[in-house]
Design a protein around this motif. Structure first.
Motif, mmCIF file in Angstrom:
data_model
loop_
_atom_site.group_PDB
_atom_site.id
_atom_site.type_symbol
_atom_site.label_atom_id
_atom_site.label_comp_id
_atom_site.label_asym_id
_atom_site.label_seq_id
_atom_site.Cartn_x
_atom_site.Cartn_y
_atom_site.Cartn_z
ATOM 1 N N MET A 1 20.523 -27.786 74.094
ATOM 2 C CA MET A 1 20.478 -27.235 72.744
ATOM 3 C C MET A 1 19.303 -26.266 72.658
ATOM 4 S SD MET A 1 20.301 -29.364 69.195
ATOM 5 C CE MET A 1 21.107 -28.722 67.759
ATOM 6 N N LYS A 2 19.580 -25.026 72.252
ATOM 7 C CA LYS A 2 18.538 -24.002 72.119
ATOM 8 C C LYS A 2 18.161 -23.859 70.647
ATOM 9 C CE LYS A 2 18.670 -23.011 76.505
ATOM 10 N NZ LYS A 2 17.639 -23.531 77.389
ATOM 11 N N ILE A 3 16.860 -23.920 70.390
ATOM 12 C CA ILE A 3 16.357 -23.919 69.019
ATOM 13 C C ILE A 3 15.414 -22.739 68.836
ATOM 14 C CG2 ILE A 3 15.016 -25.241 67.329
ATOM 15 C CD1 ILE A 3 15.972 -27.538 69.698
ATOM 16 N N ALA A 4 15.602 -21.992 67.751
ATOM 17 C CA ALA A 4 14.744 -20.837 67.451
ATOM 18 C C ALA A 4 13.886 -21.143 66.231
ATOM 19 C CB ALA A 4 15.594 -19.600 67.193
ATOM 20 N N ILE A 5 12.644 -20.703 66.308
ATOM 21 C CA ILE A 5 11.735 -20.767 65.151
ATOM 22 C C ILE A 5 11.501 -19.338 64.704
ATOM 23 C CG2 ILE A 5 9.426 -21.372 64.374
ATOM 24 C CD1 ILE A 5 9.484 -23.674 66.304
ATOM 25 N N THR A 6 11.743 -19.079 63.425
ATOM 26 C CA THR A 6 11.567 -17.732 62.894
ATOM 27 C C THR A 6 10.897 -17.808 61.536
ATOM 28 O OG1 THR A 6 12.684 -15.593 62.619
ATOM 29 C CG2 THR A 6 13.847 -17.536 61.751
ATOM 30 N N GLY A 7 10.642 -16.661 60.960
ATOM 31 C CA GLY A 7 10.007 -16.584 59.646
ATOM 32 C C GLY A 7 9.271 -15.268 59.544
ATOM 33 N N GLY A 8 8.989 -14.858 58.336
ATOM 34 C CA GLY A 8 8.316 -13.586 58.116
ATOM 35 C C GLY A 8 6.872 -13.604 58.579
ATOM 36 N N ILE A 9 6.300 -12.428 58.663
ATOM 37 C CA ILE A 9 4.901 -12.267 59.058
ATOM 38 C C ILE A 9 4.010 -13.076 58.113
ATOM 39 C CG2 ILE A 9 4.682 -10.124 57.704
ATOM 40 C CD1 ILE A 9 2.741 -9.099 59.866
ATOM 41 N N SER B 1 13.756 -19.181 81.733
ATOM 42 C CA SER B 1 12.412 -19.757 81.593
ATOM 43 C C SER B 1 12.388 -21.282 81.659
ATOM 44 C CB SER B 1 11.789 -19.312 80.263
ATOM 45 O OG SER B 1 12.482 -19.938 79.180
ATOM 46 N N GLY B 2 13.519 -21.908 81.381
ATOM 47 C CA GLY B 2 13.544 -23.365 81.315
ATOM 48 C C GLY B 2 13.158 -23.919 79.946
ATOM 49 N N PHE B 3 12.802 -23.040 79.018
ATOM 50 C CA PHE B 3 12.447 -23.467 77.655
ATOM 51 C C PHE B 3 13.717 -23.700 76.840
ATOM 52 C CE2 PHE B 3 8.543 -21.590 79.026
ATOM 53 C CZ PHE B 3 7.527 -22.046 78.202
ATOM 54 N N ASP B 4 13.650 -24.659 75.902
ATOM 55 C CA ASP B 4 14.748 -24.887 74.954
ATOM 56 C C ASP B 4 14.423 -24.319 73.580
ATOM 57 O OD1 ASP B 4 16.389 -26.262 76.785
ATOM 58 O OD2 ASP B 4 15.299 -28.124 76.420
ATOM 59 N N TRP B 5 13.139 -24.052 73.320
ATOM 60 C CA TRP B 5 12.679 -23.556 72.026
ATOM 61 C C TRP B 5 12.134 -22.150 72.200
ATOM 62 C CZ3 TRP B 5 11.688 -26.863 67.508
ATOM 63 C CH2 TRP B 5 12.093 -28.198 67.694
ATOM 64 N N LEU B 6 12.385 -21.295 71.211
ATOM 65 C CA LEU B 6 11.762 -19.970 71.219
ATOM 66 C C LEU B 6 11.254 -19.630 69.835
ATOM 67 C CD1 LEU B 6 13.489 -17.388 69.868
ATOM 68 C CD2 LEU B 6 14.904 -17.741 71.845
ATOM 69 N N GLU B 7 10.217 -18.794 69.807
ATOM 70 C CA GLU B 7 9.659 -18.279 68.556
ATOM 71 C C GLU B 7 9.939 -16.788 68.519
ATOM 72 O OE1 GLU B 7 5.337 -17.182 66.547
ATOM 73 O OE2 GLU B 7 5.386 -18.568 68.235
ATOM 74 N N SER B 8 10.606 -16.339 67.445
ATOM 75 C CA SER B 8 10.902 -14.917 67.287
ATOM 76 C C SER B 8 10.790 -14.525 65.818
ATOM 77 C CB SER B 8 12.315 -14.605 67.788
ATOM 78 O OG SER B 8 12.655 -13.265 67.493
ATOM 79 N N ALA B 9 9.881 -13.600 65.545
ATOM 80 C CA ALA B 9 9.711 -13.127 64.163
ATOM 81 C C ALA B 9 10.913 -12.314 63.710
ATOM 82 C CB ALA B 9 8.443 -12.291 64.064
ATOM 83 N N VAL C 1 18.522 -22.946 64.003
ATOM 84 C CA VAL C 1 17.437 -22.046 63.601
ATOM 85 C C VAL C 1 16.556 -22.731 62.555
ATOM 86 C CG1 VAL C 1 16.823 -19.827 62.566
ATOM 87 C CG2 VAL C 1 18.833 -19.997 64.056
ATOM 88 N N VAL C 2 15.254 -22.747 62.844
ATOM 89 C CA VAL C 2 14.249 -23.300 61.939
ATOM 90 C C VAL C 2 13.452 -22.126 61.382
ATOM 91 C CG1 VAL C 2 12.212 -24.791 61.751
ATOM 92 C CG2 VAL C 2 14.051 -25.368 63.377
ATOM 93 N N CYS C 3 13.386 -22.012 60.056
ATOM 94 C CA CYS C 3 12.545 -20.951 59.487
ATOM 95 C C CYS C 3 11.297 -21.570 58.874
ATOM 96 C CB CYS C 3 13.309 -20.101 58.474
ATOM 97 S SG CYS C 3 13.722 -20.926 56.944
ATOM 98 N N VAL C 4 10.194 -20.860 59.061
ATOM 99 C CA VAL C 4 8.913 -21.263 58.489
ATOM 100 C C VAL C 4 8.668 -20.351 57.293
ATOM 101 C CG1 VAL C 4 6.448 -21.573 58.928
ATOM 102 C CG2 VAL C 4 8.098 -21.913 60.791
ATOM 103 N N THR C 5 8.365 -20.947 56.144
ATOM 104 C CA THR C 5 8.174 -20.157 54.928
ATOM 105 C C THR C 5 6.823 -20.473 54.290
ATOM 106 O OG1 THR C 5 9.215 -21.797 53.472
ATOM 107 C CG2 THR C 5 10.665 -20.129 54.468
ATOM 108 N N ALA C 6 6.367 -19.539 53.474
ATOM 109 C CA ALA C 6 5.145 -19.702 52.682
ATOM 110 C C ALA C 6 5.230 -18.711 51.519
ATOM 111 C CB ALA C 6 3.905 -19.422 53.541
ATOM 112 N N PRO C 7 4.552 -18.993 50.417
ATOM 113 C CA PRO C 7 4.558 -18.048 49.291
ATOM 114 C C PRO C 7 3.974 -16.698 49.728
ATOM 115 C CG PRO C 7 3.616 -20.166 48.634
ATOM 116 C CD PRO C 7 3.761 -20.197 50.131
ATOM 117 N N THR C 8 4.535 -15.626 49.193
ATOM 118 C CA THR C 8 4.111 -14.278 49.592
ATOM 119 C C THR C 8 2.608 -14.042 49.424
ATOM 120 O OG1 THR C 8 6.320 -13.433 49.152
ATOM 121 C CG2 THR C 8 4.554 -11.812 49.252
#
Length: 194
Positions: free
Chosen positions: A1-9, A96-104, A120-127
């Motif tokens: 299972m490949k999991i991505a972490i994303t979210g705005g700057i 790479s052998g990784f299952d997780w990646l971080e991509s903005a 897909v996991v998104c990371v959020t915070a107030p602007t």
């Protein structure tokens, strides 16, 4: 299972990845990989030099200002550069052998279509908090930080395209959210095996 972490700057993706690392989960960083490939991949250097011009690499050193000027000159140019860099990063991740990646820019640049991602996991915070973090990190003005935020896909759009949200606002418990995320992933893995 490949999991991505994303979210705005400024949302705190790297912070979340540090927490995952403490739990023994290594996350492939697409930004770092792209920078490394720009320095070390002869094939990528050749392709980019043909596209941008022979002055892009001087003594095997990437001339970042030349590349930035080229990208900012025209959206077609930016896409052409992405079409060289992103497939190389996707191939590197796959080996790479990784299952997780971080991509903005998982959705912004359609990187998600270049490699199989199952969750897909998104990371959020107030602007305002994101702007404050960018100002501190990059030593720029709040106005410049807001321009960077505004150039990206909206946080609401990222949330709507993701499977899971981690709220990184300094109020919500990160460890509890990660526990819930890992439990959700475990349940999904079991469902996928049936």
């Amino acid at each position: 299972m490949k999991i991505a972490i994303t979210g705005g700057i400024g949302s705190g993706k790297s912070f979340i990845c540090q927490h995952l690392a403490k739990r023994g989960i290594k996350v492939y960083n697409c930004d770092e990989a792209a920078k490394q490939l720009l320095r070390t991949s002869p094939q990528m250097q050749l392709q980019l030099s043909k596209l941008v011009g022979p002055e892009l690499y001087r003594n095997n050193q990437l001339q970042k200002k030349i590349l930035a000027s080229f990208i900012l000159e025209n959206s077609r140019y930016a896409r052409a550069v992405d079409d060289i860099i992103h497939p190389a990063v996707a191939r590197d991740f796959e080996t790479s052998g990784f299952d997780w990646l971080e991509s903005a820019i998982l959705f912004d640049s359609n990187f998600i279509s270049r490699t199989p991602i199952h969750f897909v996991v998104c990371v959020t915070a107030p602007t305002p908090l994101r702007i404050e973090r960018i100002v501190k990190r990059d030593n720029i003005t709040p106005e410049q930080a807001k321009k960077w935020v505004d150039r990206q896909m909206s946080q609401a759009e990222i949330i709507s395209r993701s499977n899971y949200e981690i709220i990184n606002d300094g109020q919500h418990d990160i460890n509890r959210q990660l526990d819930q995320l890992l439990q959700t992933l475990e349940e999904n893995e079991l469902l996928n095996k049936k």
